[in-house]
Write an enzyme that holds these catalytic residues in place. Structure first.
Site, PDB file in Angstrom:
ATOM      1  N   GLY A   1       0.829  -1.189   0.000  1.00  0.00           N
ATOM      2  CA  GLY A   1       0.000   0.000   0.000  1.00  0.00           C
ATOM      3  C   GLY A   1       0.867   1.242   0.000  1.00  0.00           C
ATOM      4  CB  SER A   2       0.072   4.744  -0.922  1.00  0.00           C
ATOM      5  OG  SER A   2      -0.960   5.062   0.000  1.00  0.00           O
ATOM      6  CB  SER A   3       3.825   6.647   2.189  1.00  0.00           C
ATOM      7  OG  SER A   3       3.295   7.700   1.414  1.00  0.00           O
TER       8      SER A   3
END
Length: 134
Positions: free
Chosen positions: A62-64
């Site tokens: 997943g993204s930051s």
């Protein structure tokens, strides 16, 4: 004498808990912050709670923003893992653990993965790079 395994500190702290192994990468945003249960249907830990466990997983996904927010939501409801052992720690995962004061290690002794089953009670001393079977 209890068995000990060396590891490498990513984020400090000393915690006790049961080991919970995941063969799948983890997106903390796909964990219910009210229950600590994995809600990602295709995940090997689907419907299992990670709350207060020493979570062992290969990598974060997943993204930051998704990773950091997911960890934050779990911490705010006390449904976060007690500690984390990760095989491949990316920058986002490591930074999130450090910011949220979550003990995290990597580079475990290779025998660790073969020796210990789910549910084993351990103490993870990230500061000293040591996992001890209780």
């Amino acid at each position: 004498m209890s068995k000990e395994y060396k590891c490498h500190k990513i984020s400090g702290g000393k915690v006790k808990g049961e080991l919970l192994f995941s063969k799948d990468g983890l997106c903390f945003y796909l964990i219910d912050p009210k229950t600590g249960e994995v809600i990602e249907k295709e995940h090997c830990l689907y419907k299992q709670s990670i709350a207060n466990k020493i979570l062992v997983f290969p990598y974060g996904k997943g993204s930051s923003v998704v990773q950091a927010d997911g960890m934050y939501q779990l911490k705010m409801t006390s449904m976060n893992p007690a500690g984390m052992i990760v095989i491949n720690a990316d920058t986002t995962l490591a930074a999130s653990a450090i910011i949220l004061d979550a003990p995290m290690v990597n580079k475990m002794d290779s025998t660790f993965y073969d020796d210990l089953p789910n549910g084993t009670m351990v103490e993870l001393d990230a500061d000293n790079g040591l996992l001890t079977v209780l």
